[in-house]
Design a protein around this motif. Structure first.
Motif, PDB file in Angstrom:
ATOM      1  N   LYS A 165     -11.134   2.113   3.114  1.00  0.00           N
ATOM      2  CA  LYS A 165     -11.804   1.625   1.184  1.00  0.00           C
ATOM      3  C   LYS A 165     -10.072   0.920   0.834  1.00  0.00           C
ATOM      4  O   LYS A 165     -10.096  -0.663   0.363  1.00  0.00           O
ATOM      5  CB  LYS A 165     -12.168   2.877   0.336  1.00  0.00           C
ATOM      6  CG  LYS A 165     -12.177   2.084  -1.423  1.00  0.00           C
ATOM      7  CD  LYS A 165     -12.386   3.387  -2.210  1.00  0.00           C
ATOM      8  CE  LYS A 165     -12.302   3.067  -3.945  1.00  0.00           C
ATOM      9  NZ  LYS A 165     -11.933   4.122  -4.574  1.00  0.00           N
ATOM     10  N   ASN A 166      -9.232   1.541   0.912  1.00  0.00           N
ATOM     11  CA  ASN A 166      -7.419   1.391   0.944  1.00  0.00           C
ATOM     12  C   ASN A 166      -7.725   0.098   1.791  1.00  0.00           C
ATOM     13  O   ASN A 166      -6.683  -1.372   0.823  1.00  0.00           O
ATOM     14  CB  ASN A 166      -6.671   1.855   0.472  1.00  0.00           C
ATOM     15  CG  ASN A 166      -6.808   3.120  -0.550  1.00  0.00           C
ATOM     16  OD1 ASN A 166      -6.598   2.321  -1.896  1.00  0.00           O
ATOM     17  ND2 ASN A 166      -6.609   4.323  -0.561  1.00  0.00           N
ATOM     18  N   ASP A 175     -10.896   6.798   2.970  1.00  0.00           N
ATOM     19  CA  ASP A 175      -9.818   6.092   1.944  1.00  0.00           C
ATOM     20  C   ASP A 175      -9.159   5.291   1.886  1.00  0.00           C
ATOM     21  O   ASP A 175      -9.079   4.166   1.801  1.00  0.00           O
ATOM     22  CB  ASP A 175      -9.667   7.916   0.960  1.00  0.00           C
ATOM     23  CG  ASP A 175      -8.775   7.537  -0.026  1.00  0.00           C
ATOM     24  OD1 ASP A 175      -9.523   6.612  -1.207  1.00  0.00           O
ATOM     25  OD2 ASP A 175      -7.641   7.555   0.048  1.00  0.00           O
ATOM     26  N   MET A 180       1.046  -1.064  -0.028  1.00  0.00           N
ATOM     27  CA  MET A 180      -0.194  -0.202  -0.107  1.00  0.00           C
ATOM     28  C   MET A 180       1.061   1.218   0.120  1.00  0.00           C
ATOM     29  O   MET A 180       0.373   2.368  -0.494  1.00  0.00           O
ATOM     30  CB  MET A 180      -0.470   0.114   1.307  1.00  0.00           C
ATOM     31  CG  MET A 180      -2.163  -1.013   0.736  1.00  0.00           C
ATOM     32  SD  MET A 180      -3.331  -1.389   2.299  1.00  0.00           S
ATOM     33  CE  MET A 180      -4.279   0.096   2.574  1.00  0.00           C
ATOM     34  N   TYR A 182      -0.395   4.591  -1.726  1.00  0.00           N
ATOM     35  CA  TYR A 182      -1.469   4.599  -0.596  1.00  0.00           C
ATOM     36  C   TYR A 182      -1.170   5.352   0.834  1.00  0.00           C
ATOM     37  O   TYR A 182       0.591   5.676   0.460  1.00  0.00           O
ATOM     38  CB  TYR A 182      -2.777   4.062  -0.755  1.00  0.00           C
ATOM     39  CG  TYR A 182      -3.264   3.172  -1.802  1.00  0.00           C
ATOM     40  CD1 TYR A 182      -4.122   3.937  -2.170  1.00  0.00           C
ATOM     41  CD2 TYR A 182      -3.074   2.088  -3.138  1.00  0.00           C
ATOM     42  CE1 TYR A 182      -4.705   4.278  -3.489  1.00  0.00           C
ATOM     43  CE2 TYR A 182      -3.801   2.341  -3.902  1.00  0.00           C
ATOM     44  CZ  TYR A 182      -5.013   3.414  -4.619  1.00  0.00           C
ATOM     45  OH  TYR A 182      -5.340   3.364  -5.443  1.00  0.00           O
ATOM     46  N   HIS A 221      -6.948  -3.695  -0.811  1.00  0.00           N
ATOM     47  CA  HIS A 221      -5.683  -4.765  -0.578  1.00  0.00           C
ATOM     48  C   HIS A 221      -5.592  -5.409   0.724  1.00  0.00           C
ATOM     49  O   HIS A 221      -4.747  -6.028   0.473  1.00  0.00           O
ATOM     50  CB  HIS A 221      -4.715  -3.587  -0.760  1.00  0.00           C
ATOM     51  CG  HIS A 221      -4.111  -2.708  -1.580  1.00  0.00           C
ATOM     52  ND1 HIS A 221      -3.983  -2.702  -2.845  1.00  0.00           N
ATOM     53  CD2 HIS A 221      -5.293  -1.420  -1.366  1.00  0.00           C
ATOM     54  CE1 HIS A 221      -4.164  -1.882  -3.923  1.00  0.00           C
ATOM     55  NE2 HIS A 221      -4.799  -0.956  -3.492  1.00  0.00           N
TER      56      HIS A 221
END
Length: 121
Positions: free
Chosen positions: A77-78, A74, A35, A40, A82
């Motif tokens: 969500k990531n 956010d 990530m 991210y 992932h």
């Protein structure tokens, strides 16, 4: 919030499970590094979101309405994309993530759909 956005309401058990899922994402070394590598959030951001969740949940509060900032959404969500959809963290650690009455697989779907439709369409 902007007009026509739906609310998300989570129970104490769902919030506790989300916190555990975020921490599990960080502890999965390869996912946290992946990530960060693709731009991210880094593990400190994920742990800060988990800490924020920990700081607001209390046994005497049954429901949490719209408890997340846009940045939190956010990050969540990531982590779902992932951590679960990419690497199956929840599938592998279900017994450690589900808290009491919560089946976090349903919460993940609800959170992901909410974020996709309301925060990052």
């Amino acid at each position: 919030m902007e007009g026509n956005m739906e609310d998300i309401i989570l129970s104490y058990d769902e919030m506790a499970s989300l916190r555990s899922f975020l921490i599990a994402t960080v502890f999965n070394f390869f996912d946290a590094i992946e990530m960060e590598t693709i731009g991210y959030y880094d593990s400190r951001d994920i742990l800060t979101t988990a800490s924020n969740i920990y700081s607001i949940i209390r046994f005497d509060i049954k429901e949490y309405k719209n408890p997340f900032s846009s940045k939190d959404c956010d990050i969540i969500k990531n982590c779902i994309l992932h951590g679960q959809y990419g690497l199956g963290i929840y599938s592998n650690l279900k017994q450690l993530i589900d808290y009491e009455t919560c089946d976090f697989s349903e919460v993940m779907d609800k959170l992901y759909l909410y974020i996709k439709e309301n925060i990052h369409p």
